[in-house]
Each structure stands twice: as structure tokens, then as C-alpha cells.
Design an enzyme around this catalytic site. Structure first.
Site, PDB file in Angstrom:
ATOM      1  N   GLN A 177       0.861  -1.185   0.000  1.00  0.00           N
ATOM      2  CA  GLN A 177       0.000   0.000   0.000  1.00  0.00           C
ATOM      3  C   GLN A 177       0.895   1.232   0.000  1.00  0.00           C
ATOM      4  O   GLN A 177       1.368   1.681   1.047  1.00  0.00           O
ATOM      5  CB  GLN A 177      -0.953  -0.050   1.189  1.00  0.00           C
ATOM      6  N   ARG A 181      -4.511   3.575   4.616  1.00  0.00           N
ATOM      7  CA  ARG A 181      -3.763   4.309   3.606  1.00  0.00           C
ATOM      8  C   ARG A 181      -4.152   3.801   2.212  1.00  0.00           C
ATOM      9  O   ARG A 181      -4.692   2.696   2.063  1.00  0.00           O
ATOM     10  CB  ARG A 181      -2.270   4.162   3.834  1.00  0.00           C
ATOM     11  N   ALA A 205     -11.804   2.319   4.182  1.00  0.00           N
ATOM     12  CA  ALA A 205     -10.832   1.530   3.416  1.00  0.00           C
ATOM     13  C   ALA A 205      -9.957   2.418   2.534  1.00  0.00           C
ATOM     14  O   ALA A 205     -10.149   3.630   2.450  1.00  0.00           O
ATOM     15  CB  ALA A 205     -11.571   0.498   2.583  1.00  0.00           C
ATOM     16  N   HIS A 206      -9.032   1.777   1.846  1.00  0.00           N
ATOM     17  CA  HIS A 206      -8.061   2.529   1.047  1.00  0.00           C
ATOM     18  C   HIS A 206      -8.724   3.282  -0.109  1.00  0.00           C
ATOM     19  O   HIS A 206      -9.664   2.814  -0.716  1.00  0.00           O
ATOM     20  CB  HIS A 206      -6.925   1.663   0.534  1.00  0.00           C
ATOM     21  N   ASN A 207      -8.189   4.470  -0.336  1.00  0.00           N
ATOM     22  CA  ASN A 207      -8.575   5.312  -1.465  1.00  0.00           C
ATOM     23  C   ASN A 207      -9.995   5.848  -1.380  1.00  0.00           C
ATOM     24  O   ASN A 207     -10.495   6.423  -2.345  1.00  0.00           O
ATOM     25  CB  ASN A 207      -8.365   4.553  -2.793  1.00  0.00           C
TER      26      ASN A 207
END
Lengths: 346, 346, 346
Positions: free
Chosen positions: A203, A223, A244-246
């Protein structure tokens, strides 16, 4: 509750601070904030919801924060203003003894890397860890046992409570409040499958929190995979939330406890997600969307408004009968259509 | 993002590492990984999903990881291979600057019991605690503020991020990644009722994680009551997940954020549980089951496939009308059957 | 599993301790507790559920905790009593090696404020932090990395595991067990909106836990806004649970994993909330209510009993057909009513 400076306040001083119209004796001393029901003669109370009008007549408060339309009914002094709830919020800050705590400086047991850059009046609590390359702005407080990993940046006036983790390279804006046990910038959940097993996707993105963000106890914001996870300004996040990511959350949105947002979903500005709401991944939720508690959102939403799913609890015996029928629902619909057709043809 | 050794890579070296067919100049230097849209002239990008074909024509990447069928359409150099997403995962590891960090050894502020057995190149971060009888394998990293309780064993190459807790006697396999705030081996939730109050059932079982397990931020895996809680090899667990006592998860399964699994349930191999899924206790879920987000599973599943429950969000006004009808669903079904009977009899 | 004092037990001694009727050789040594299936010749087992009768005939246990009605069928020695599950709970305490650990005193690396008041036999683990004004009762154990903030009080015999946070002024009763990563007394989620942005409402209330409360790993219980959040005596709370500000939970209630309770809701005595249950805010749930897993409760409940919502998982293809129909449910009901009317009028 006592005011957080030793001098206390007068009713007149509070009225001035709030821009309220004072009806009553401005010299009256005030040293606490309470509900209409529980307030004593040195407390200020508030009427923010008509449901509490019943408590107004008997209040023993020194004064009440109140709208003009209800002022007549108030048996004690009043601070008349348009938004008593907002005034209550503003006063609550004055009466928080915790906020008045003097800074403790850098505790001897904290482990602070040599190259950490710190602003003025920074406090780092016992057994906290600040790794290399970190930047802490003015008036930052890092609570006991908290860890700020390599290269993270914390903006002016932000407070990390105890046992918080800010992961490598995370960027936190000004005036953030990060509650105990929360984790900002852990790895997103990304793996590629080779047909037999998983391969981790490192990540490599970061996580960026705007200004005035609050994150509740035990919440986690991951991240990004390549790009960053981005939380806007004035976003308020309750406890036990997973982002969660993004994911991107627009300014001024609020997420209640236990919300979960899957990867790459974008939530607009001024959205409100009720407790336990789940958003699937890769969705776009426009500005001004409210989702009620425990709803599941699997499609993007492009119209502001209130959205819901699920069904409320009922007695188990009744629920069993209905839940079984849910599995037949398509069949029920088809049979009904057939009957209708038959009737039309008759 | 820069590569995690100072020398960088050439496109040719990456092709060789991935076993890809290179179409283009192999001497080209590569020092980052990015999306087709964001890649610059020293980045490698990937096309893993046809939805991103639209970004291919205009990419400024040095090269693209791509399947043969799309290679023609790629305006820049290509590494042609069967599974570009897997190749992206593999490259992502190379470009993770964090993985390249040299070991810090045992920090002076860490508290490590005298009888702890450590392999080679172990790192124990500031203010971490390693209790008596613990065994740490080679290359283990214990992050700042993490606690490894009495008698726990951590396999080679495993990494505990900051503020992780591994409870007494827990066994963690090789190459685990435990993210900040997670707790491995807290007590299961077991009580006997005597008619008026609860009596705690001491949780005498353990918790065993296989090799290559990842556990997300703030997740918890409870120890068993008498037997162990067992997580198989290559199981990937996201953030905010709760795994109760005596659960068993088969190899290569993946659990997304906010999943909750009640006691003694067994999940097969190669299962995937979507975000917020709940499994009741004492179930058996066979291999190869996928459960979509926020579904509730109350019965065992013995056939591989995709399973779902719940209903998606809709505008609140529409939802209110339908949710009320859900409470009448059994009645609706009975009335429909009566009409059908009447029609047949007519 | 071995008993937590070095002398072990005899079957007769255990019978006496449990008030059980012994059928067999009382001198038989017992040093473990196991299931009927796994027990060896020095273990005691139990039959608490008729589902396990199948394992009785072949058990190799030294003896079995059993009800009178099944005693005849038991091939080995028996301790006959009314509630074998309760007896198992009681014995489990004896066989917990962890409970026998001698106290470690105040570890040199712990940071304990000068004015902390401590009872006898207190243990404070490595790198724990005890802030000013804290009161720790007799036999309190504070695990490694845990933080007890300014002014908090912990009752006699309570144990905080590793990395627990007890926030400012929180009051914990006697014999509490707080598992790793839990946070007691973080701020409630309260903000006033001024039409464009949020203003934090300082959370001036406290949090009070009664006696014999257990809180699972990574759970959070928020402090009150003005009044306190109150958890009754003998309340058992599993992992990943979120309890919002000003919630009140009555004595002897039990909350399974991932439960979320919104602000100001009151839960009665002897209630049981299944895993993942969500309660909306400002509700009143009477005594003796059981809510099954993942149900959403949006209205107060004034009748004891079992309540449920939601629908169980089914194959995705079937679910898709039915979930679509859910959105038409009100229409289906109306069309059915029209057909019925038509039939009546015919």
C-alpha cells in the site's frame, strides 16, 4: 462541571460571547452547564428541542439558552438566540476542565527521534513514540502510549489521545482530535490472487486528513494503494468506523459509529451516514446524502436526500414467518401478476 | 514512490523478474508504480481491468503491465503477461520504501524479559514489551508500543506494527503482518448463567495463526474456550473484524472489513466474506463460498457459490412503505394463496 | 491445561467445591478440563447439551459433570448436579494458569503519577501509564502499555489487560475485566451544526461501570455529553462493541460482538443482544429482551421476548430476484388488495 479557568463567568459575559440577547441579571455567576432538568442555580441550561419544553417550567437553572418563540415561557433568566443547540456547543468548550490542562511538555519516558520538528507548546505524553522525520505543529498534544510513525505530519492544535497510532507518512491537518485506539494509515486491504494463493499489494499511497477532523475511539482509516485516502475538512468520524483505502470523504460530512466504507468509494460534502451503515466499494455518493442506520448502499447515489435499507426488528415469531416469505418474494410477485392477467383476460 | 533500494530498476530487469515478454527498450529506468492516468515517464503502470482501457491511449507511463490481447493498443513499452494485477502486486513490493528500512535492533526503551528467545535480525521498537517465555523468529519486527504476552510465539519474518497486542500463549506463523491496534488472543466471550447472574468461563484454549496471515487495524481474534481458535495459512483479514472463540478459518480465505464471526463456526478454504458480513455461531461453511457485503448467514452452507442477504438502500420514503409491508409479508402470501385457490375453484 | 496451583485436585475435592454428588472414586487426581471427546484420563469433562450425548459413551475422561437424568449413561465417574455448564464455568477458573500468576508489583518502566492512590497487591505492567489523581483498588492489575488517565478510579480486583485505555475520570467497579485495545470513556459523538460547519460539543459527562463488568478487545464505551454513560453490574460486553454517550445498560445484560448502541438509549436488565445488533438512539428497551444477531432496532420495546429483523443469506441469484421485489413490496400489497376487492365486489 466547573469552568476551565478559575475565574468563572457571569451571565452577562456569556451573553456577550454568544451574541445573545440577555433577559435577566447579567452579574449572575455561572459555573456549569446542565440539562433543564438537572441544572442548579449556578448552571446554565438550554432548550434546543421542543420535546423538552415540559422541563422548562420547573427548571432551577440560573438561565436558559432559548429561542425567542419560547422565551416567554421561561421562568428564569434567558439568553435569547436563534440556535440554542449551537450555543450549548460553544459554551460546552468553556466548561471542559480537560481543555484547560497546562501542557506537560515532552515527558522523559517518551521516545522522540532526533530529527523531529516541533512547533511551540507541544506536549508528548509518557511512553509515547515519535519516529524520525515527524513534524508536529504548534500546540500539538500526543497522548500517553501513542505512536507517530516515520515521516508523519500533525497540524497545529491537533490532539492525539492515548494509545493512538498515526502510521508512516500520514498527514493530519490542524485541530484534529484523534481518540484513543484509533489507527490512521494502516495498510489498505489489497491482494492479487494467482489462482492458488494471495499476493500482497504493498500500500504505497498515503492518508491525508483535512483540518478540524475528529476520529473516534478504535476507528481505522487505511492508507491508499497508489493514491491517497483523503478525508476532507471538518469531517467527523465516530468510534469503530472503518474507512478503506482510497476512499474520499467530502468536507463537513459526519459518520456515526460502526460505519464501514469499502475501497475507492467517494462520499460527497455534507453527507451523514448513520450508525452501522455500509457502503460498497467504487461508489460515488453525491453531496447532501443522508443514509439511515445499518443501511447497505451498493449503488452510487446522485440525488441528495435520505436513503435507507433493511427492516426494523419485530417479535421473533412474526419475523420468522415473514423472513421465510422473503425467500418466496419473486414467486409471490409472479403469481400476483398472473392473477391480474387472468382477471384482465376474464 | 521510489524503489526501496537506491539503485532503481530497468524495464528489462523488471521484465525478467516477472517473467514477462518485453516489448520496448529494456534499458529504460523505472522508479515508480502508478495508475495509467497518473503515471509519469519513469513509472510503470498496469491494465488489470478493461474498465481502464479508456486511460491506455493517453498514458505517459514508461511501460504498461498488460495482457497480450490489449498489447497492440498500448502506445508505450509493454511487459506482456497473463495476470497484470498479480504482476502489479509483485512490483508493489519492490517499490515499498517501508520494507527497505534497516532493522533497528532492540530499542533501549523496550522491556524484554530475560528468557525471551530471539532469532536473527529481530527488531523490537521503542516502548514495546516482550514478556517471559516468548519466542521471536528470525527477522521478526515488533513495532513501538506493541505487547507480546507471556509464552507467545511469533514465526520468522512476521511484523507487528505499532500498538499490537499478542496475548498469552498465542502462536503466530511465519510472515504474518499484524496491523496497529489488533488484538490476537483476547478472551472468548463465554459465561454460564446461574439463573440470576453470569459466571465467567475461563478461556483456556489458545489461538493459532498459520503462515502468511495478515490482520488489519483494530481487528480482534479471540482465544478458544477449551480448544484453540485456528486461522489457516494465507488467510487475509481486514480491519475491524471480530473472530470469536473456537472459530476455524481455512487456508487462503479472505475476510473484508467489519466482518463478525460468532463462536465455533468453521469457514472453509478459499472463502471470501464481504465487508460487514455476519456469521452465526456453530455453522460450517464449505470451501469456496463467497458472501456479499453485510449479509447475515444463520445456516451452514455446503455448496460453493455466492450468497447474499439484505436489501439495498433506496429513497427513505419508498423504503418506509416497503419496510412496513415486510411485516405483513406472511399475510400477503396467505391472501395471495387464497385468491389463487378461489380462482382454481371458480 | 494444568491446574493453577501446583498441587492439583482430587475428584472428591472438586465435588465438594461444586456441591455435587460424587459417583466414583474421590481420590482420583484431576489436572485438566476438556470436552467429552478430547478429555484424557486426568481430565474432567461435562455434558451441558444433549447434542453431545453422542460423545458420552466413548469418553476417556476421569469424570463427567452431568445432570441426574443422564448419569446412568455415563461410563466413567460422575459429579451429578443441576447445571453442568455452570459447574464447568466454575471449574474453568481453577484451571486457568493465568489467574495464578503472582503479582509483578509496579514495573520500573511504568509511569505512575505521584498522587496515585493504590490498594494492596496492585500490579502495574511495563510501560503502563497512571496519571494524576487515579485511584487503584486492592489487587488491581494494569497490563503493559495500558493508560489510566487523570482522575479515573478502578475498583478492587479489576484487571486491565494490555494496551487498554481508561479515559479521564472514568469510574470502573470491582472485578472488572477490560480486554486489550478497549477504550472506556472516549468522547461521545456530539456536534452542533451552524448551517455550514460542525461545532464540537465538549463531552462533560463521565462513564461509570458497575461491578463485575467485562469488556472485550477493541470495544469502546463513550463518556456522556452532560450526564454519565452507565453500565450496570454484571454486564458482559464482547469485542468490537460500540456504546455511545449517555447509554445506560441494566444489570446482568450481555452484548455480543460488534453490537452498536446509539446515544441515550436505555437497555434493561437481563437483556441479550446478539452479534452485530444495532440499536438506534433515544430508545428504551425493557428488561428481558433478546435481540437476534444483526437485527436493527429503531423503536422502543416494552415487552420482554425475542426480537429479530433482516433476512438470512441465500444463493445470490435467488437473492437478486427477491431483493428487487422488495422495492416493489408496497405496490404488490396494493395490487393484491385491489384484486381482493374486485373478488368481493364480483
Amino acid at each position: 462541571m466547573t469552568p476551565n479557568d478559575s475565574s468563572g463567568f457571569t451571565l452577562g459575559a456569556l451573553a456577550e460571547r454568544l451574541g445573545a440577547r440577555l433577559q435577566g441579571d447579567g452579574s449572575r455567576p455561572i459555573d456549569g452547564l446542565a440539562t433543564l432538568k438537572d441544572a442548579g442555580p449556578r448552571d446554565i441550561a438550554f432548550l434546543a428541542n421542543a420535546a423538552y419544553l415540559k422541563d422548562l417550567a420547573d427548571t432551577r437553572a440560573a438561565a436558559v439558552l432559548i429561542q425567542l418563540e419560547h422565551a416567554e415561557a421561561c421562568p428564569v433568566a434567558r439568553l435569547v438566540l436563534d440556535n440554542p443547540y449551537l450555543a450549548y456547543a460553544q459554551l460546552s468548550q468553556l466548561f471542559d476542565p480537560f481543555l484547560a490542562r497546562p501542557t506537560g511538555g515532552i515527558h522523559a519516558s517518551a521516545v522522540v527521534a532526533e530529527d523531529v520538528r516541533m512547533g511551540e507548546n507541544v506536549e508528548v505524553g509518557p511512553n509515547a513514540v515519535i519516529e524520525a522525520g515527524v513534524v508536529l505543529g504548534d500546540e500539538v498534544v500526543v497522548g500517553p502510549g501513542s505512536v507517530v510513525e516515520v515521516g508523519a505530519r500533525i497540524g497545529d492544535g491537533s490532539r492525539l489521545h492515548a494509545n493512538v497510532t498515526v502510521c508512516r507518512g500520514a498527514v493530519i491537518g490542524a485541530r484534529a482530535i484523534l481518540h484513543s485506539g484509533c489507527v490512521i494509515g494502516g495498510d489498505g486491504f489489497g491482494f492479487a490472487h494467482d489462482g492458488s494463493r494471495w499476493h500482497k499489494i504493498a500500500q504505497l499511497g498515503g492518508v491525508v486528513l483535512g483540518d478540524d477532523v475528529e476520529v473516534g475511539s478504535c476507528s481505522s482509516i487505511d492508507r491508499g494503494a497508489l493514491d491517497d485516502t483523503v478525508i476532507g475538512n471538518d469531517v467527523k468520524i465516530d468510534s469503530q468506523v472503518q474507512i478503506a483505502h482510497n476512499v474520499r470523504i467530502g468536507d463537513h460530512s459526519a459518520l456515526a459509529g460502526c460505519v464501514g466504507i469499502a475501497g475507492s468509494t467517494r462520499v460527497g460534502r455534507h453527507c451523514m451516514l448513520g450508525g452501522g451503515v455500509g457502503l460498497s466499494g467504487h461508489l460515488t455518493i453525491c453531496d447532501g446524502v443522508h443514509v439511515t442506520g445499518m443501511s447497505l448502499v451498493t449503488n452510487s447515489i446522485d440525488t441528495p436526500g435520505v436513503y435507507s435499507s433493511g427492516t426494523g426488528a419485530m417479535p421473533n415469531a412474526q419475523w420468522r414467518r415473514n423472513a421465510v416469505r422473503f425467500k418466496q418474494l419473486d414467486d409471490i410477485a409472479r403469481r400476483l401478476a398472473r392473477l391480474e392477467k387472468h382477471e384482465r383476460d376474464a
